[in-house]
Each structure stands twice: as C-alpha cells, then as structure tokens.
Scaffold this active site. Structure first.
Site, PDB file in Angstrom:
ATOM      1  N   GLY A  28      33.349  36.216   8.719  1.00  0.00           N
ATOM      2  CA  GLY A  28      33.149  35.881  10.262  1.00  0.00           C
ATOM      3  C   GLY A  28      32.909  36.990  11.099  1.00  0.00           C
TER       4      GLY A  28
ATOM      5  N   ILE B  65      38.934  37.862  14.304  1.00  0.00           N
ATOM      6  CA  ILE B  65      39.502  37.289  15.661  1.00  0.00           C
ATOM      7  C   ILE B  65      40.959  36.519  15.502  1.00  0.00           C
ATOM      8  CG2 ILE B  65      37.186  37.188  16.775  1.00  0.00           C
ATOM      9  CD1 ILE B  65      37.823  34.029  16.445  1.00  0.00           C
ATOM     10  N   ASP B  66      41.127  36.232  13.940  1.00  0.00           N
ATOM     11  CA  ASP B  66      42.277  35.523  13.852  1.00  0.00           C
ATOM     12  C   ASP B  66      43.695  36.264  13.928  1.00  0.00           C
ATOM     13  OD1 ASP B  66      40.597  33.497  13.355  1.00  0.00           O
ATOM     14  OD2 ASP B  66      41.114  33.183  11.189  1.00  0.00           O
TER      15      ASP B  66
ATOM     16  N   ARG C 199      44.056  16.036  35.433  1.00  0.00           N
ATOM     17  CA  ARG C 199      43.750  15.699  33.957  1.00  0.00           C
ATOM     18  C   ARG C 199      44.428  16.943  33.043  1.00  0.00           C
ATOM     19  NH1 ARG C 199      37.156  14.978  34.270  1.00  0.00           N
ATOM     20  NH2 ARG C 199      37.138  12.550  34.748  1.00  0.00           N
TER      21      ARG C 199
ATOM     22  N   LYS D  38      52.587  18.260  38.616  1.00  0.00           N
ATOM     23  CA  LYS D  38      51.636  19.405  38.370  1.00  0.00           C
ATOM     24  C   LYS D  38      50.218  18.803  38.472  1.00  0.00           C
ATOM     25  CE  LYS D  38      53.849  22.709  35.495  1.00  0.00           C
ATOM     26  NZ  LYS D  38      53.839  23.766  34.483  1.00  0.00           N
TER      27      LYS D  38
ATOM     28  N   HIS E 102      33.050  28.485  18.107  1.00  0.00           N
ATOM     29  CA  HIS E 102      32.298  29.785  17.689  1.00  0.00           C
ATOM     30  C   HIS E 102      32.147  30.524  19.095  1.00  0.00           C
ATOM     31  CE1 HIS E 102      31.914  27.848  13.975  1.00  0.00           C
ATOM     32  NE2 HIS E 102      31.822  29.165  13.493  1.00  0.00           N
TER      33      HIS E 102
HETATM   34  O1  F6P Z   1      37.962  33.750  10.048  1.00  0.00           O
HETATM   35  C1  F6P Z   1      37.483  33.896  11.378  1.00  0.00           C
HETATM   36  C2  F6P Z   1      37.139  32.275  11.877  1.00  0.00           C
HETATM   37  O2  F6P Z   1      36.536  32.316  13.029  1.00  0.00           O
HETATM   38  C3  F6P Z   1      38.166  31.441  11.884  1.00  0.00           C
HETATM   39  O3  F6P Z   1      39.056  31.238  12.934  1.00  0.00           O
HETATM   40  C4  F6P Z   1      37.571  30.201  11.583  1.00  0.00           C
HETATM   41  O4  F6P Z   1      38.247  29.150  11.211  1.00  0.00           O
HETATM   42  C5  F6P Z   1      36.320  30.423  10.725  1.00  0.00           C
HETATM   43  O5  F6P Z   1      36.124  31.905  10.938  1.00  0.00           O
HETATM   44  C6  F6P Z   1      35.143  29.672  11.016  1.00  0.00           C
HETATM   45  O6  F6P Z   1      34.196  30.274   9.853  1.00  0.00           O
HETATM   46  P1  F6P Z   1      32.497  29.872   9.906  1.00  0.00           P
HETATM   47  O7  F6P Z   1      32.197  30.917  11.114  1.00  0.00           O
HETATM   48  O8  F6P Z   1      32.188  30.165   8.586  1.00  0.00           O
HETATM   49  O9  F6P Z   1      32.374  28.461  10.371  1.00  0.00           O
END
Ligand code: F6P
Length: 322
Positions: free
Chosen positions: A11, A126-127, A162, A213, A253
């Site tokens: 990714g 990013i994870d 909400r 809230k 994404h």
């Molecule tokens: O590994 C990074 C990541 O953005 C994860 O958070 C997510 O589950 C995965 O890639 C999504 O993968 P792809 O872009 O292949 O759909």
C-alpha cells in the site's frame, strides 16, 4: 557498492516519495548509480528499471503516493517469482536493493536476503504495525487526514444530534484508530486488539446523549471484528434507546492519498539516508526504522511475520477521556 536500486511495495504511504528522493540523493553523494524499479516486486520480476539522478527526484518531496508506483505482487510470494527477481537484479548488475514498504513487503525483502541478495528495508505503512520502527512513514499524514474528517463530522453531527461511526484503515492493528480517537476526542474506539460487546458501545453513546452531548464519535478500525458496517447492523436491530441518530463514514483510501506532513517528510528523509548508510556499511537483511528517537536497524528475521504490539494503556486513556 556501485549500483543500487530502490522500489516501493504494498500500500502506498504519504512520504514514500521523500524516502525515494533521499535514497537517490544520498546514494548519488556516495558515488553510486541509483535505479528506480517501477511497480514494486512486479516491476522487479519484469525488470522495470529506470536510472535516477538527483534531478529526477526533484519536485516529489511534497507529493503523496509514490512516483515509482507500487503493487501487491502475488508472483513474488513464490520461489519462482523471487528467482526471477534475483535474475533481473543480477542482469542489471545491481549490488544492493532498498525496499520501501510495510509488513508484506519486508517479508519479500527478507526472502530475497535469504537468497543471498544485499537488501535493506525502510519502514513505511500508514498502519504503523511494523516491529522495528516506533513510527512508520505515512502514519502521521494518515492520522491527520482522519482527524480532519472527525473534526468535520463533529460539526455536522452537532447540527443534527447525530453519532458517527468513523472507520479508519488498519487491517490487523488498531494504532491509527486509537490515536485518531484520542486526538479526535472520540466517545469510543473499537480496535482489533480488544474484544468489545457492541452493547458497551451502545451504552457509552446512550450515556453521552443523556449527558447532553450534541454529537458523538466512535472510531472503528477496519480490522476489528465489529467494523463500522457490522456495528451499524447491530445497532439497527438494537438501537431504540441510544438517543443519537447514527451514521457511518468509511474513510478508506482517502487516508492514503494526502500530501505528506512535515513529520513524514522528515522521517522518510532520515530513513532513506539510513538505508544507504546501512548498504555502505555492508549491513544487509535489515529494516531501517525509527527507534527511541533515532534511526536504527533491526534484522529482518526478527520482524517478519510479527505485528507490533499496541500499548493498551492508550486504550485506557481513550476511555478515560470520553
Ligand atoms: O497496509 C496498508 C493498508 O492501507 C491497510 O490499512 C488496508 O487494510 C490495506 O492497505 C488496503 O489495501 P489495498 O490498498 O490493497 O486495498
């Protein structure tokens, strides 16, 4: 070392370009020729090499994504695929390879290293789930994008009383969700590392509503058993008494496509330089990461197949601050 190559894999993560630029420019300053490989391991197997000089990486520092493009390559998971990759490195007289990517990508680096090729990995996802780096390239930008979304959802949420279930990325790891929950002032957070009873979340929302809230935020990691879709399904059947009308926002994404933050550009620049330094020292089969405020290397064999442990005290903190 005379000729090195660099690729981005898995990714994409904001800051990957800054890491490529750093590898190219620091490699060049060491007197090496540097090549980019397009489209990750797929491009390695198919010999998509492009020569890169310092000017070729001008103007990419501030851009998200990866100008070399990336891929998730099934073929490289096979021995045959990796041998093809080795052959293309050897045919192009490459002496060392830098792989910028996350867990799956660094497993690929390790297997290439086991075949005898000099490889160095750079921690980028990013994870933030990689062992061997306290933070990884892309995390800070992705987190800030999630926060911007949460701040906006609070505004519209308050206009309608909400509650929003905001799903952030994180396949196996709740780091991004947890940090977004703390920094975004969420009422609750759902992560893969902690089993929750959806009734607990319902009760937290109910109490928040009763305390007056005007809105509520639940940050949910996509990898949690109860992701946002499953949670809303549960609430649809059991919701009556929650108070807030609930909505789901899945950021997906969007979090990966941002302009890299200052922190990501700096981290990527430092790790890129760390990677060429490691190759120069002849230190191969390592991940270059950020550990205790410094650029550090960790053997790939010690990090592959593992997921960084989450500090669950932060989960408690998120709960205390609701
Ligand atoms: O590994 C990074 C990541 O953005 C994860 O958070 C997510 O589950 C995965 O890639 C999504 O993968 P792809 O872009 O292949 O759909």
């Amino acid at each position: 070392m005379k000729r090195i190559a660099v690729l981005t894999s898995g990714g994409d993560a904001p800051g990957m370009n800054a890491a490529i630029r750093s590898v190219v420019r620091t490699g060049y300053k060491k007197g090496w020729e540097v090549f980019g490989i397009r489209e990750g391991y797929d491009g390695l197997i198919n010999a998509k090499f492009v020569p890169l000089g310092p000017r070729d990486v001008g103007g990419i520092l501030q851009k998200g994504g990866t100008f070399l493009a990336s891929a998730r390559c099934e073929e490289f998971k096979t021995e045959k695929g990796r041998l093809h990759g080795m052959r293309s490195l050897n045919e192009n007289n490459i002496d060392g390879l830098v792989v910028i990517g996350g867990n799956g990508s660094q497993t690929g680096s390790y297997l290439l290293h086991k075949l005898g090729f000099p490889v160095v990995g750079i921690a980028s996802t990013i994870d933030n789930d990689l062992v061997g780096s306290d933070v990884t390239i892309g995390l800070d930008t992705a987190l800030n994008i999630a926060l911007e979304a949460i701040d906006r959802l609070k505004v519209t949420g308050a206009s309608h009383q909400r509650g929003f279930l905001v799903e952030v990325m994180g396949r196996n790891c709740g780091y991004l969700a947890l940090m977004a929950a703390i920094a975004g002032g969420a009422e609750a957070v759902v992560i893969p590392e902690v089993d929750i009873d959806p009734e607990e979340i319902a009760s937290t929302l109910r109490v928040a509503y009763e305390r007056g809230k005007s809105h509520a935020i639940v940050v949910v990691a996509e990898g949690a058993k109860y992701n946002a879709t499953r949670l809303i399904e549960y609430f649809e059947d059991h919701q009556d008494s929650i108070g807030f009308a609930l909505r789901v926002t899945i950021l997906g994404h969007v979090q990966r496509g941002g302009t890299p933050s200052a922190a990501d550009r700096i981290l990527a620049s430092r790790l890129g330089a760390g990677a060429t330094d490691a190759l120069e020292r002849g230190e191969y089969g390592v991940l270059v990461g950020w550990v205790n405020g410094e650029v550090k290397t960790t053997p790939l064999k010690d990090i592959v197949g593992k997921t960084k442990e989450l500090d669950l005290r932060l989960f408690e903190l998120a709960r205390l601050l609701d």
